[in-house]
Design a protein around this motif. Structure first.
Motif, PDB file in Angstrom:
ATOM      1  N   PRO A 318      10.898   5.201  -8.521  1.00  0.00           N
ATOM      2  CA  PRO A 318      10.793   6.687  -8.099  1.00  0.00           C
ATOM      3  C   PRO A 318      10.104   7.219  -9.512  1.00  0.00           C
ATOM      4  O   PRO A 318      10.908   7.091 -10.541  1.00  0.00           O
ATOM      5  CB  PRO A 318      12.031   7.158  -7.836  1.00  0.00           C
ATOM      6  N   THR A 319       9.145   7.935  -9.308  1.00  0.00           N
ATOM      7  CA  THR A 319       8.484   8.362 -10.670  1.00  0.00           C
ATOM      8  C   THR A 319       8.768   9.965 -10.692  1.00  0.00           C
ATOM      9  O   THR A 319       8.478  10.601 -11.543  1.00  0.00           O
ATOM     10  CB  THR A 319       6.980   8.425 -10.519  1.00  0.00           C
ATOM     11  N   SER A 320       9.500  10.754  -9.638  1.00  0.00           N
ATOM     12  CA  SER A 320       9.499  12.206  -9.634  1.00  0.00           C
ATOM     13  C   SER A 320      10.415  12.294 -10.895  1.00  0.00           C
ATOM     14  O   SER A 320      11.506  11.841 -11.133  1.00  0.00           O
ATOM     15  CB  SER A 320      10.178  12.665  -8.328  1.00  0.00           C
ATOM     16  N   GLN A 326      14.378  12.056  -6.811  1.00  0.00           N
ATOM     17  CA  GLN A 326      14.686  10.402  -6.777  1.00  0.00           C
ATOM     18  C   GLN A 326      15.558   9.978  -6.125  1.00  0.00           C
ATOM     19  O   GLN A 326      15.458   8.750  -5.757  1.00  0.00           O
ATOM     20  CB  GLN A 326      14.876  10.173  -8.411  1.00  0.00           C
ATOM     21  N   PHE A 350      20.622   4.697 -11.485  1.00  0.00           N
ATOM     22  CA  PHE A 350      20.538   6.262 -11.269  1.00  0.00           C
ATOM     23  C   PHE A 350      21.787   6.648 -11.939  1.00  0.00           C
ATOM     24  O   PHE A 350      21.815   7.836 -12.448  1.00  0.00           O
ATOM     25  CB  PHE A 350      20.163   6.901 -10.075  1.00  0.00           C
TER      26      PHE A 350
END
Length: 443
Positions: A318-320, A326, A350
């Motif tokens: 996830p790059t957000s 994410q 995370f």
């Protein structure tokens, strides 16, 4: 009118003869019925079809008793004969009883009116005969085996679809309990072959079967897992459970969330683990997320995931920069079978990276079983990352987290396009994630 009533009275007399305790008399009755049924099939009979349809259940019920008696007698005579070889004419009764059944099940109106309890009885007796090693030694034994096979297929083809499904489910569970221990596994395997055949036709017949009935039958099978005898059997051979879950998965795939409307007769009980809901919640979640994916995925994504069992070489992280976005991406990944393990590892990372972000609101949108799956998965990721020196632990964790719907990735070099029904290898892979849920009910 006169000819029709004469035909009806001959039918009724023949039915009476079939019921006779005298085997020879009974066989003569079958011979007469064979002629009548054959004439009817050739459209050269005065008999009214309703007469035949109304007596079909009674006839098959009677013949399912006779098929056992007649074959047992032929086998006994063979074993008692001094030469241990079948005498000429000794299989006459076997042929007539199978022929009468064959003619009955070839007439679809008669076949469809045979009830579930009668189907249970006839299928069980035919399958047990198919496993009887003495039959090839009978006169024309090879032909008799072939006839038994063809008859079984004819029952599956023309019998009432709901009733055949329910009979097979019953035979797979309770019905196997009083089958001779020596043939128990082979008996189950034959039932599974029949169920695979019926499941293949589900997409074509799903609108015409009674789904409430079939789901109640599956619920009955899963509930019987609490019984010691059946649980013990499944510890030795879990193919029956895998088969039932395959049927359930196929139904979820065909019906999606609508499946719940067919489960209204099985109320959810708060705080009680009900396997049918454990699996349905999981399958509805996974099939809906995998069917929804192609529309949202980019071209390269769908290209990479279209081959069964192949994973993209590098999974996009996830790059957000928005933690909530994410999280949504991570949860999507957990719900998507081939990537669920990776998704759980990302969720673990995370939570370490963003301890301030509450994942509960995201979790609460999913079913209780899915929440439990995620919590168990996280606990295992956490324990495997702390004890990373133990590769076997990691392997066990990966095994335990394998998705019940994931395609086997053993030979992704020759990945085949996804078939309509999973192969046995696929099913082995599928069972793993749900096994974790089952194990937690055993404890």
């Amino acid at each position: 009118g006169g000819r029709a009533s004469a035909a009806a009275s001959l039918w009724s007399r023949s039915m009476g003869r079939v019921s006779s305790d005298d085997v020879k008399e009974s066989i003569e009755g079958m011979k007469q019925l064979c002629h009548i049924l054959l004439d009817f099939a050739k459209k050269s009979s005065d008999l009214d079809v309703t007469t035949m349809v109304n007596s079909a259940d009674k006839l098959v019920c009677k013949l399912s008793e006779k098929v056992k008696v007649i074959f047992d007698k032929a086998i006994e005579d063979l074993q008692n004969s001094s030469t241990r070889t079948a005498e000429e004419g000794s299989s006459r009764g076997c042929k007539y009883v199978l022929n009468t059944l064959m003619h009955t099940f070839q007439l679809s109106a008669m076949a469809a009116s045979v009830s579930e309890p009668t189907l249970r009885k006839i299928m069980k007796n035919l399958l047990i005969l198919l496993l009887n090693e003495a039959i090839p030694s009978l006169e024309e034994g090879g032909q008799l085996l072939k006839a038994l096979n063809v008859l079984m297929l004819k029952i599956l083809e023309n019998g009432n679809r709901t009733s055949t499904f329910l009979s097979l489910l019953w035979l797979l569970g309770e019905g196997t309990c009083n089958v001779d221990q020596a043939i128990c596994t082979k008996f189950s395997d034959l039932i599974i072959k029949c169920l695979i055949k019926q499941t293949k036709h589900l997409s074509a017949s799903v609108e015409s079967v009674n789904l409430e009935g079939i789901l109640a039958g599956i619920h009955g099978f899963l509930s019987s897992l609490d019984s010691g005898a059946i649980r013990q059997r499944l510890m030795e051979d879990d193919k029956p459970l895998r088969m039932v879950k395959t049927i359930l998965h196929e139904l979820c795939k065909l019906k999606g969330k609508d499946i719940y409307s067919y489960l209204l007769n099985i109320p959810r009980i708060q705080g009680k683990k009900q396997l049918i809901y454990t699996y349905v919640d999981l399958y509805v979640h996974t099939t809906s997320s995998s069917t929804a994916r192609p529309s949202t995925a980019s071209k390269s994504d769908s290209g990479a995931s279209s081959k069964a069992g192949e994973k993209p070489a590098v999974a996009a992280a996830p790059t957000s920069s928005d933690p909530n976005a994410q999280l949504v991406a991570i949860f999507k990944k957990i719900g998507d079978n081939p990537q669920s393990k990776e998704g759980l590892e990302e969720l673990h990372r995370f939570q370490k990276e963003f301890p301030q972000v509450d994942v509960e609101p995201h979790l609460s949108k999913t079913s209780l079983e899915f929440q439990e799956y995620i919590r168990n998965g996280l606990a295992k990721v956490s324990s495997s990352s702390t004890g990373s020196s133990s590769t076997s632990t990691r392997r066990d964790v990966a095994e335990a987290r394998k998705s019940p719907l994931a395609v086997s990735n053993k030979d992704n070099t020759t990945a085949k396009p996804r078939a309509e029904l999973p192969s046995i290898q696929d099913l082995k892979a599928r069972v793993e994630r749900a096994k974790m849920l089952l194990n937690s009910t055993a404890n």
